[in-house]
Design an enzyme around this catalytic site. Sequence first.
Site, PDB file in Angstrom:
ATOM      1  N   GLU A   1      -5.406  -8.391  -1.021  1.00 32.35           N
ATOM      2  CA  GLU A   1      -6.144  -8.145   0.223  1.00 32.35           C
ATOM      3  C   GLU A   1      -7.606  -7.853  -0.085  1.00 32.35           C
ATOM      4  O   GLU A   1      -7.887  -7.058  -0.982  1.00 32.35           O
ATOM      5  CB  GLU A   1      -5.578  -6.936   0.991  1.00 32.35           C
ATOM      6  CG  GLU A   1      -4.223  -7.158   1.587  1.00 32.35           C
ATOM      7  CD  GLU A   1      -3.770  -5.987   2.429  1.00 32.35           C
ATOM      8  OE1 GLU A   1      -4.636  -5.279   2.990  1.00 32.35           O
ATOM      9  OE2 GLU A   1      -2.561  -5.753   2.505  1.00 32.35           O
TER      10      GLU A   1
ATOM     11  N   GLU B   1       0.833  -1.214   0.000  1.00 37.82           N
ATOM     12  CA  GLU B   1       0.000   0.000   0.000  1.00 37.82           C
ATOM     13  C   GLU B   1       0.864   1.260   0.000  1.00 37.82           C
ATOM     14  O   GLU B   1       0.718   2.154   0.831  1.00 37.82           O
ATOM     15  CB  GLU B   1      -0.953  -0.013   1.203  1.00 37.82           C
ATOM     16  CG  GLU B   1      -1.942  -1.155   1.127  1.00 37.82           C
ATOM     17  CD  GLU B   1      -3.078  -1.016   2.126  1.00 37.82           C
ATOM     18  OE1 GLU B   1      -2.886  -0.399   3.172  1.00 37.82           O
ATOM     19  OE2 GLU B   1      -4.182  -1.519   1.824  1.00 37.82           O
TER      20      GLU B   1
HETATM   21  C1  BGP Z   1      -4.499  -2.680   4.908  1.00 40.21           C
HETATM   22  C2  BGP Z   1      -3.141  -3.281   5.299  1.00 40.21           C
HETATM   23  C3  BGP Z   1      -3.205  -4.596   5.982  1.00 40.21           C
HETATM   24  C4  BGP Z   1      -4.460  -4.822   6.813  1.00 40.21           C
HETATM   25  C5  BGP Z   1      -5.702  -4.218   6.200  1.00 40.21           C
HETATM   26  C6  BGP Z   1      -6.892  -4.281   7.125  1.00 40.21           C
HETATM   27  O1  BGP Z   1      -4.365  -1.300   4.859  1.00 40.21           O
HETATM   28  O2  BGP Z   1      -2.363  -3.475   4.136  1.00 40.21           O
HETATM   29  O3  BGP Z   1      -2.007  -4.723   6.741  1.00 40.21           O
HETATM   30  O4  BGP Z   1      -4.271  -4.453   8.113  1.00 40.21           O
HETATM   31  O5  BGP Z   1      -5.504  -2.876   5.842  1.00 40.21           O
HETATM   32  O6  BGP Z   1      -6.822  -3.156   7.992  1.00 40.21           O
HETATM   33  P1  BGP Z   1      -7.149  -3.381   9.534  1.00 40.21           P
HETATM   34  O7  BGP Z   1      -6.253  -4.493   9.957  1.00 40.21           O
HETATM   35  O8  BGP Z   1      -6.848  -2.104  10.204  1.00 40.21           O
HETATM   36  O9  BGP Z   1      -8.610  -3.747   9.596  1.00 40.21           O
END
Ligand code: BGP
Length: 478
Positions: free
Chosen positions: A376, A176
């Site tokens: 993701e 990201e």
């Molecule tokens: C994205 C990241 C991940 C993951 C995801 C979910 O921004 O790449 O690492 O964490 O978000 O976010 P969260 O875990 O805060 O729900």
Amino acid sequence: MSKLPKDFLWGGAIAAHQAEGGWDKDGKGPSVADVMVAGGVKGYREITDTVEADKYYPNHEAVDFYGHYKEDVKLFAEMGLKALRTSINWSRIFPMGDEAEPNEAGLQFYDDLFDELIKYNIEPVITLSHFEIPLHLAKEYGGFRNRKVVDFFVHFAETVFKRYKDKVKYWMTFNEINNMMDYESPVFLWTNVGVTIEEGENAQEVMYTAGHHALLASALAVKKSKEINPDFQIGGMVAYVPVYPLNSNPNNVMLAEEVMRMRYFFPDVMIRGYYPNYALKLFEREGLNIPILEGDEAILSEGTIDYLGFSYYMSTAVDVDSPVSDVKKVHGSVPHEVDNPYTTATDWGWTIDPVGLRYTLNRLYDRYQIPLFIVENGLGMVDTVESDGSIHDVPRMQYLGDHIEEIKKAVNEDGVDLIGYTPWGIIDIVSFTTGEMSKRYGMIYVDRDNDGNGSLQRSKKDSFYWYKKVIATNGEDL
Ligand code: BGP
């Protein structure tokens, strides 16, 4: 309807700092993630620049993937995963980040992990920097605002490319990478590029400086990788949150297009190999002095990525007639952001928009015409453990099933070239934005709460069996 390609990479995703724990084990140094305390329920976490004895740091033990990986990989294999996306914890390999020699114990851990995955025919998909920059590089060098950190990153990349050249084919440089564009939220600059904004600094200028250095680092790593194994597939990775105009007001259409540059700027440079005019015009208009040196353009054009990985969780909307909101929504402060009456949201306010994933696949494939990889996607929700230990996570199966339906349309009807799909948090792990455990994504439950209590025992949610069936039918039986 025709099926997904038979070699479609059905997998799951985690990240070292959110899963491994072992934050100071076997020579590992502290990373920028190790000094982030939890933000409380649904609250953004804060960053500190040191570890304080009386505070709780969720990432220090996380869910101890470091100690449980053999058990966990066995569970992944039982689900039928064909790929596992995770990251190499940079500070496990170079504890301070600026050493010449790597930490052998750190290298050995990932050798053992990759061997375990390969034993079950699970393809490792590896991110080099997933918010795990060595803390020393952030504190002593100022992170990627300092061009020296480019060399440290390339040295780290070269070290692991050489070590794992026969075990890992798919790599990504920065997770990201565009998060840093939300530079008003300190957590994103800190985790993306190890940067904090000092009093009186022009935050936008610092961000684009660090961003330029990260882009150089990515390009140099890509070029170096091909010298080590020409078969490597090196991707970039962007957080993609499509921005819709709330209505057909042409000013909203244009505003949405302008805000989408928070998603496009980094992949534009990583895929095309040069800065887009809209960025150069911004630098000129705002008087931003970005250190693009002689030779940098050649570096960028010679180090373009092979595929684009991206995260998709939600979409958002804008309306010029609504006030410029300074309320931080998730994943990027968007001006004139409004709620979309046609979408619902999770308990953490992330919109639920499966069609937006098909739209995203089309927008990205049409723009870049290179293979895409959804690395993701998932639903963060509170899971309830029934008295008999079962966990009926129906909303998660509904969410994932609806998104997979749109993936199939994008591939089978729109002709998008898609490598695979690794839903986020295949096993429960620490939330990145809040530091909570209660915001669960996994198909495997981990007995751990927001305060670090629990046995760390793993158990299968209903979605474990559901996803096993999805993979076995190549996405046909949802
Ligand atoms: C994205 C990241 C991940 C993951 C995801 C979910 O921004 O790449 O690492 O964490 O978000 O976010 P969260 O875990 O805060 O729900």
